[in-house]
Design an enzyme around this catalytic site. Structure first.
Site, PDB file in Angstrom:
ATOM      1  N   ASP A 198      -1.927   9.667 -10.524  1.00 48.17           N
ATOM      2  CA  ASP A 198      -1.698   8.693 -11.600  1.00 48.17           C
ATOM      3  C   ASP A 198      -0.214   8.590 -11.921  1.00 48.17           C
ATOM      4  O   ASP A 198       0.311   7.491 -12.175  1.00 48.17           O
ATOM      5  CB  ASP A 198      -2.471   9.101 -12.848  1.00 48.17           C
ATOM      6  CG  ASP A 198      -3.980   8.955 -12.679  1.00 48.17           C
ATOM      7  OD1 ASP A 198      -4.399   8.297 -11.701  1.00 48.17           O
ATOM      8  OD2 ASP A 198      -4.719   9.497 -13.515  1.00 48.17           O
ATOM      9  N   ASP A 213       0.852  -1.187   0.000  1.00 50.84           N
ATOM     10  CA  ASP A 213       0.000   0.000   0.000  1.00 50.84           C
ATOM     11  C   ASP A 213       0.890   1.239   0.000  1.00 50.84           C
ATOM     12  O   ASP A 213       1.786   1.370   0.853  1.00 50.84           O
ATOM     13  CB  ASP A 213      -0.915   0.000   1.227  1.00 50.84           C
ATOM     14  CG  ASP A 213      -1.939   1.115   1.167  1.00 50.84           C
ATOM     15  OD1 ASP A 213      -2.997   0.908   0.556  1.00 50.84           O
ATOM     16  OD2 ASP A 213      -1.663   2.199   1.723  1.00 50.84           O
ATOM     17  N   GLU A 240      -4.519   2.348  -4.593  1.00 44.08           N
ATOM     18  CA  GLU A 240      -3.062   2.415  -4.430  1.00 44.08           C
ATOM     19  C   GLU A 240      -2.518   1.152  -3.780  1.00 44.08           C
ATOM     20  O   GLU A 240      -1.404   1.131  -3.269  1.00 44.08           O
ATOM     21  CB  GLU A 240      -2.690   3.643  -3.589  1.00 44.08           C
ATOM     22  CG  GLU A 240      -3.068   3.568  -2.124  1.00 44.08           C
ATOM     23  CD  GLU A 240      -4.485   4.019  -1.837  1.00 44.08           C
ATOM     24  OE1 GLU A 240      -4.767   4.345  -0.674  1.00 44.08           O
ATOM     25  OE2 GLU A 240      -5.312   4.050  -2.775  1.00 44.08           O
ATOM     26  N   ASN A 288      -3.082  13.045  -3.896  1.00 44.30           N
ATOM     27  CA  ASN A 288      -4.253  13.387  -4.711  1.00 44.30           C
ATOM     28  C   ASN A 288      -4.879  14.701  -4.245  1.00 44.30           C
ATOM     29  O   ASN A 288      -5.250  15.554  -5.063  1.00 44.30           O
ATOM     30  CB  ASN A 288      -5.291  12.270  -4.630  1.00 44.30           C
ATOM     31  CG  ASN A 288      -5.021  11.148  -5.618  1.00 44.30           C
ATOM     32  OD1 ASN A 288      -4.381  11.372  -6.650  1.00 44.30           O
ATOM     33  ND2 ASN A 288      -5.485   9.945  -5.315  1.00 44.30           N
TER      34      ASN A 288
END
Length: 361
Positions: A256, A239, A282, A247
């Site tokens: 991205d 993770d 993620e 973000n």
């Protein structure tokens, strides 16, 4: 024996199949010619010469077909040579057969039909021109040399009939060739589309890693496989740390970019047997087949170091990527779902203890 006769070129059996069909036509034409001799309609010596030339041609082209790959002869070129030779033999048979000579004009049409399977329309048109030119020149010579045996009116009718039939068949075979080429292109497009669909069905579009569906298929296959006793397999759940803040601060495009950079860096440290998949958002799942737990830890540590050394530049700032991981070694006969659950608990422990570390479950 099959390899000796047919070779390794996948096109060779098909080419030899066409040769066998033409060989049968040569045999039928030869038999008809010999029957004409027996009936007194054809000169024996001339007929035997034509039969011998046909037999020699069949043998020569069998050898050429077999050696075409080694000699660098394209199938289309070889087909043109065979067609031209067959037409010449037919015209020769027309000359020596006498009153029954018209039957050999039909064989010219058969030759043109065969060309539809291997030649382009312009090639068949050139062959039609060649056949009509050779036939017309031969008929003019026969009328001029043997007017009593070959009347001009009869030869004119023969030529006009042959010309109409040859041109019609050539046009039809040209359309068949276009259709065949169009179908071939459609097949190639379909194969390409199926390949693309297959990739889309197994790969994550953003990271180009295996997607969750494909990873589940691999895990099912791995469960069904009879593994040697004692062969270890490990699962790692990974993770990315603080991904949500990336973000929120820089936008989803930056997120991205982080995912793609992680994918590139992580893959560079994977071995041939390792499979990394995007598990969701993620989160990633790493399958380490044939790997004991201690070695699996080393693999994940190498990945972490490579990922940390590959920051992403966003809005002029370097965003360093770290991840937390949970590792679990599959127990003998254990479903992978249970192994993943243990890896997930180890991941939760690693995140609770400050992230950027590897937990073992």
């Amino acid at each position: 024996m099959r390899r000796l006769l047919l070779g390794s070129d996948p096109r060779l059996p098909r080419m030899l199949g066409y040769w066998a069909a033409t060989c049968l036509l040569y045999i039928i034409g030869g038999i008809l010619l010999l029957l004409s001799v027996r009936a007194g309609a054809a000169d024996q010596r001339s007929a035997l010469i034509v039969v011998a030339m046909g037999s020699a041609g069949v043998t020569a082209f069998a050898l050429l077909v077999r050696a075409s790959a080694a000699l660098g002869i394209a199938p289309s070129t070889l087909a043109i040579w065979q067609a031209m030779y067959a037409m010449a033999i037919n015209v020769g048979a027309y000359v020596v057969t006498g009153p029954l000579r018209g039957v050999y004009l039909i064989f010219l049409l058969v030759v043109m039909v065969f060309c539809a399977f291997s030649l382009r329309p312009r090639h068949t048109m050139l062959l039609c021109t060649y056949a009509l030119g050779m036939l017309g020149a031969t008929m003019l010579w026969l009328v001029a040399t043997y007017p009593a045996t070959y009347p001009a009116y009869v030869e004119g009718v023969h030529f006009a009939s042959a010309a109409c039939a040859l041109v019609s068949v050539t046009l039809l075979t040209g359309e068949m060739s276009k259709l065949r080429l169009r179908l071939k292109r459609q097949k190639e497009d379909l194969v390409a589309a199926m390949t693309t669909i297959g990739k889309l069905a197994t790969l994550d579009e953003l990271t180009s890693l295996a997607n969750r569906r494909h990873m589940n298929e691999l895990l099912v296959a791995q469960e069904r496989r009879l593994e040697p006793a004692g062969e270890p397999t490990c699962i790692a759940l990974i993770d990315l740390d603080f991904f949500k803040s990336v973000n929120d601060r820089y936008g989803h495009a930056a997120g991205d970019a982080v995912l793609r950079r992680f994918s590139e860096a992580a893959r560079s440290e994977l071995r041939a047997q390792d499979v990394l998949a995007r598990w969701g958002g993620e989160e990633f799942l790493l399958l380490l087949a044939g790997t004991p737990l201690a070695q699996a830890v080393t693999v994940v540590e190498r990945m972490a170091a490579r990922v940390a050394a590959a920051p992403v530049t966003v809005a002029g700032s370097d965003v360093h990527i770290t991840f937390s991981a949970g590792l679990a070694e599959r127990r003998h006969g254990e479903p992978f779902a249970d192994t993943i659950t243990r890896a997930d608990k180890a991941l939760y422990s690693a995140k609770s203890n400050g992230r950027n570390q590897i937990g073992v479950g």
